[in-house]
Design an enzyme around this catalytic site. Structure first.
Site, PDB file in Angstrom:
ATOM      1  N   ARG A   1       0.822  -1.225   0.000  1.00 43.58           N
ATOM      2  CA  ARG A   1       0.000   0.000   0.000  1.00 43.58           C
ATOM      3  C   ARG A   1       0.847   1.263   0.000  1.00 43.58           C
ATOM      4  O   ARG A   1       0.567   2.222  -0.706  1.00 43.58           O
ATOM      5  CB  ARG A   1      -0.901   0.032   1.246  1.00 43.58           C
ATOM      6  CG  ARG A   1      -2.087  -0.875   1.225  1.00 43.58           C
ATOM      7  CD  ARG A   1      -2.903  -0.675   2.511  1.00 43.58           C
ATOM      8  NE  ARG A   1      -2.157  -1.032   3.720  1.00 43.58           N
ATOM      9  CZ  ARG A   1      -2.081  -2.259   4.212  1.00 43.58           C
ATOM     10  NH1 ARG A   1      -2.705  -3.240   3.621  1.00 43.58           N
ATOM     11  NH2 ARG A   1      -1.384  -2.513   5.309  1.00 43.58           N
TER      12      ARG A   1
ATOM     13  N   LYS B   1      -1.910 -10.948  28.228  1.00 44.98           N
ATOM     14  CA  LYS B   1      -0.597 -10.665  27.652  1.00 44.98           C
ATOM     15  C   LYS B   1       0.230  -9.799  28.607  1.00 44.98           C
ATOM     16  O   LYS B   1       1.383 -10.085  28.886  1.00 44.98           O
ATOM     17  CB  LYS B   1      -0.899  -9.892  26.374  1.00 44.98           C
ATOM     18  CG  LYS B   1       0.128  -9.716  25.382  1.00 44.98           C
ATOM     19  CD  LYS B   1      -0.534  -9.386  24.034  1.00 44.98           C
ATOM     20  CE  LYS B   1      -1.081  -7.984  23.953  1.00 44.98           C
ATOM     21  NZ  LYS B   1      -1.780  -7.700  22.697  1.00 44.98           N
TER      22      LYS B   1
ATOM     23  N   CYS C   1       3.269  -1.735  25.031  1.00 46.07           N
ATOM     24  CA  CYS C   1       3.469  -0.354  25.483  1.00 46.07           C
ATOM     25  C   CYS C   1       3.048  -0.148  26.939  1.00 46.07           C
ATOM     26  O   CYS C   1       3.661   0.631  27.671  1.00 46.07           O
ATOM     27  CB  CYS C   1       2.726   0.610  24.572  1.00 46.07           C
ATOM     28  SG  CYS C   1       1.173   0.010  23.907  1.00 46.07           S
TER      29      CYS C   1
ATOM     30  N   GLY D   1      -2.426   3.602  20.884  1.00 47.47           N
ATOM     31  CA  GLY D   1      -1.926   2.263  21.190  1.00 47.47           C
ATOM     32  C   GLY D   1      -2.420   1.251  20.173  1.00 47.47           C
ATOM     33  O   GLY D   1      -1.837   0.180  20.014  1.00 47.47           O
TER      34      GLY D   1
ATOM     35  N   HIS E   1      -0.344   6.253  27.774  1.00 43.23           N
ATOM     36  CA  HIS E   1      -1.067   5.227  28.543  1.00 43.23           C
ATOM     37  C   HIS E   1      -0.869   5.494  30.038  1.00 43.23           C
ATOM     38  O   HIS E   1       0.266   5.673  30.497  1.00 43.23           O
ATOM     39  CB  HIS E   1      -0.490   3.834  28.249  1.00 43.23           C
ATOM     40  CG  HIS E   1      -0.838   3.290  26.900  1.00 43.23           C
ATOM     41  ND1 HIS E   1      -1.746   3.878  26.050  1.00 43.23           N
ATOM     42  CD2 HIS E   1      -0.405   2.176  26.264  1.00 43.23           C
ATOM     43  CE1 HIS E   1      -1.837   3.148  24.955  1.00 43.23           C
ATOM     44  NE2 HIS E   1      -1.033   2.113  25.047  1.00 43.23           N
TER      45      HIS E   1
HETATM   46  N1  LIG Z   1       0.934   2.082  18.830  1.00 39.71           N
HETATM   47  C1  LIG Z   1       1.528   1.713  19.935  1.00 39.71           C
HETATM   48  O1  LIG Z   1       1.444   2.375  20.993  1.00 39.71           O
HETATM   49  C2  LIG Z   1       2.335   0.472  19.963  1.00 39.71           C
HETATM   50  C3  LIG Z   1       3.086   0.223  21.080  1.00 39.71           C
HETATM   51  C4  LIG Z   1       3.836  -0.940  21.176  1.00 39.71           C
HETATM   52  C5  LIG Z   1       3.814  -1.819  20.115  1.00 39.71           C
HETATM   53  N2  LIG Z   1       3.094  -1.560  19.017  1.00 39.71           N
HETATM   54  C6  LIG Z   1       3.177  -2.514  17.914  1.00 39.71           C
HETATM   55  O2  LIG Z   1       3.911  -1.914  16.866  1.00 39.71           O
HETATM   56  C7  LIG Z   1       3.433  -2.360  15.618  1.00 39.71           C
HETATM   57  C8  LIG Z   1       3.048  -1.170  14.748  1.00 39.71           C
HETATM   58  O3  LIG Z   1       2.008  -0.450  15.376  1.00 39.71           O
HETATM   59  P1  LIG Z   1       1.538   0.999  14.904  1.00 39.71           P
HETATM   60  O4  LIG Z   1       0.772   1.523  16.038  1.00 39.71           O
HETATM   61  O5  LIG Z   1       2.670   1.793  14.374  1.00 39.71           O
HETATM   62  O6  LIG Z   1       0.538   0.613  13.697  1.00 39.71           O
HETATM   63  P2  LIG Z   1       0.084   1.475  12.432  1.00 39.71           P
HETATM   64  O7  LIG Z   1       0.146   2.932  12.713  1.00 39.71           O
HETATM   65  O8  LIG Z   1      -1.210   0.889  12.023  1.00 39.71           O
HETATM   66  O9  LIG Z   1       1.192   1.143  11.316  1.00 39.71           O
HETATM   67  C9  LIG Z   1       1.337  -0.127  10.777  1.00 39.71           C
HETATM   68  C10 LIG Z   1       2.559  -0.174   9.863  1.00 39.71           C
HETATM   69  O10 LIG Z   1       2.752  -1.523   9.447  1.00 39.71           O
HETATM   70  C11 LIG Z   1       2.761  -1.598   8.047  1.00 39.71           C
HETATM   71  N3  LIG Z   1       2.150  -2.849   7.603  1.00 39.71           N
HETATM   72  C12 LIG Z   1       0.895  -3.300   7.849  1.00 39.71           C
HETATM   73  N4  LIG Z   1       0.697  -4.489   7.255  1.00 39.71           N
HETATM   74  C13 LIG Z   1       1.839  -4.789   6.608  1.00 39.71           C
HETATM   75  C14 LIG Z   1       2.264  -5.862   5.781  1.00 39.71           C
HETATM   76  N5  LIG Z   1       1.470  -6.910   5.506  1.00 39.71           N
HETATM   77  N6  LIG Z   1       3.520  -5.831   5.246  1.00 39.71           N
HETATM   78  C15 LIG Z   1       4.354  -4.801   5.525  1.00 39.71           C
HETATM   79  N7  LIG Z   1       4.007  -3.744   6.309  1.00 39.71           N
HETATM   80  C16 LIG Z   1       2.766  -3.744   6.826  1.00 39.71           C
HETATM   81  C17 LIG Z   1       1.954  -0.395   7.582  1.00 39.71           C
HETATM   82  O11 LIG Z   1       2.334  -0.103   6.256  1.00 39.71           O
HETATM   83  P3  LIG Z   1       1.312   0.606   5.224  1.00 39.71           P
HETATM   84  O12 LIG Z   1       1.550   2.082   5.362  1.00 39.71           O
HETATM   85  O13 LIG Z   1       1.784   0.080   3.906  1.00 39.71           O
HETATM   86  O14 LIG Z   1      -0.076   0.191   5.590  1.00 39.71           O
HETATM   87  C18 LIG Z   1       2.425   0.654   8.588  1.00 39.71           C
HETATM   88  O15 LIG Z   1       3.695   1.155   8.224  1.00 39.71           O
HETATM   89  C19 LIG Z   1       2.302  -3.348  15.933  1.00 39.71           C
HETATM   90  O16 LIG Z   1       2.846  -4.651  15.952  1.00 39.71           O
HETATM   91  C20 LIG Z   1       1.860  -2.925  17.305  1.00 39.71           C
HETATM   92  O17 LIG Z   1       1.274  -3.993  18.017  1.00 39.71           O
HETATM   93  C21 LIG Z   1       2.358  -0.422  18.903  1.00 39.71           C
END
Ligand SMILES: NC(=O)c1ccc[n+]([C@@H]2O[C@H](COP(=O)([O-])OP(=O)(O)OC[C@H]3O[C@@H](n4cnc5c(N)ncnc54)[C@H](OP(=O)(O)O)[C@@H]3O)[C@@H](O)[C@H]2O)c1
Length: 334
Positions: A47, A210, A136, A167, A239
């Site tokens: 994407r 978790k 987180c 989150g 958080h």
């Molecule tokens: N948000 C938090 O506070 C937080 C904290 C700790 C851990 N996490 C973890 O960190 C990770 C990312 O979270 P986020 O909050 O940054 O999510 P997000 O804003 O939804 O971003 C997701 C990212 O992953 C990419 N992606 C999705 N599906 C993919 C695929 N099939 N192949 C390659 N890239 C793909 C997306 O790319 P596109 O732009 O191409 O869609 C985007 O760059 C998750 O595993 C989440 O559980 C998040």
């Protein structure tokens, strides 16, 4: 680190999910902390492939994360989806990279260290190329628990979390803005949802399970009773949690405040007051406050704890892990 990165040449760093919330902050933190990046490889899904992200004053082309994308990378940060980490993290490790995964896929695997560098740095030594960054909310919680554990031991922990919309990634933020009303189980704007992720047998959610399991693993206390309710609140970033801690030895609030204040990465709010999500957003410390004795029990303390979920709760912690590995120059494989 791997043979490649033990050379004086700065490491090649891939960021999977570079267009996401965590990936974007990760790029900022690599810049802020002057992490030695020889070459940056931003990756995403099909994407966003072709988009550009800014790093050190230059635009970098985003490519699709495919198995072939990892050849020649020294560090790979995964900040995309759990499924992607499951399929591609082992591929990146096999290609010789050190992988630091932000998803929940590998956190509880026996061969994968789950690390908060201030709390359990010794776990880094045992890595086999793949390391996991905790949830987180877990990171803020263990940062507050570890100083109390060192001061008086931990007997029981009960937590209610108040988790920000970010989150749950970009879609979480959009849902808070009212743009994606069906993303959370009920509307979030103007509301409070006692549900983060799906319900499991026994009435707890997968997020609650978790967080308890991760806390026990990081603290190295597999029997520690840790129980919680996770609540989603209409906050963009930050958080918070209310924590009731029962210690093994008695611990006066003043002694707890001293232990917390002396712990790296923890800040006690001035006058034992409190910080709010708005105040911690953009900062790296875990803010603790309202430390007080529970009048119903001689060895219980209440406290309030807040963390920026995108920084110390995710990206900063991941970069700190990479920094520690560079410092130690531990081999990529045991
Ligand atoms: N948000 C938090 O506070 C937080 C904290 C700790 C851990 N996490 C973890 O960190 C990770 C990312 O979270 P986020 O909050 O940054 O999510 P997000 O804003 O939804 O971003 C997701 C990212 O992953 C990419 N992606 C999705 N599906 C993919 C695929 N099939 N192949 C390659 N890239 C793909 C997306 O790319 P596109 O732009 O191409 O869609 C985007 O760059 C998750 O595993 C989440 O559980 C998040």
């Amino acid at each position: 680190v791997s043979a490649r990165s033990s050379s004086p040449v700065a490491p090649a760093v891939a960021v999977v999910g570079a267009t996401g919330l965590v990936g974007e902050i990760l790029l900022r933190i690599l810049e802020e902390r002057a992490f030695p990046v020889g070459e940056l490889r931003p990756l995403s899904s099909a994407r966003s492939a072709g988009a550009r992200v800014r790093f050190r004053g230059r635009d970098h082309l985003v490519r699709e994360a495919t198995p072939a994308a990892f050849a020649g990378s020294d560090f790979v940060f995964f900040a995309a989806t759990g499924e992607l980490s499951r399929s591609l993290a082992p591929v990146a490790v096999a290609a010789g990279a050190i992988v630091i995964d932000k998803s929940n896929t590998w956190r509880l695997a026996g061969h994968v260290p789950l690390v908060v560098p201030e709390v359990n740095p010794a776990a880094l030594a045992a890595h086999q190329g793949l390391l996991a960054c905790p949830n987180c909310t877990t990171i803020g919680l263990v940062m507050a628990l570890e100083p109390l554990r060192r001061a008086a031991g931990l007997a029981h922990v009960a937590v209610t979390t108040l988790q920000a919309a970010s989150g749950a990634g970009r879609e979480g933020l959009e849902a808070l803005a009212g743009a994606a009303d069906r993303f959370f189980p009920r509307p979030l704007l103007g509301n409070v949802l006692p549900q983060c992720e799906g319900f499991q047998e026994g009435g707890f959610t997968s997020e609650e399970r978790k967080l308890s399991d991760e806390t026990r693993k990081i603290l190295g206390l597999p029997e520690l009773p840790v129980t919680m309710t996770c609540v989603r609140v209409p906050v963009a970033v930050g958080h918070a949690a209310t924590v009731l801690v029962e210690t093994i030895e008695p611990l006066a609030p003043a002694a707890a405040i001293e232990a917390l204040g002396a712990f790296p990465g923890v800040r006690v709010a001035p006058g034992n007051g409190y910080a709010t999500p708005l105040e911690v957003a953009g900062r790296d410390e875990v803010a603790v406050g309202r430390v007080r004795a529970d009048p119903t029990h001689p060895r219980r303390l209440w406290l309030w704890c807040v963390v920026d979920n995108l920084r110390k709760g995710a990206a900063t912690n991941a970069v700190q892990i990479a920094e520690e590995l560079l410092l130690r120059r531990t081999p990529a494989r045991a």
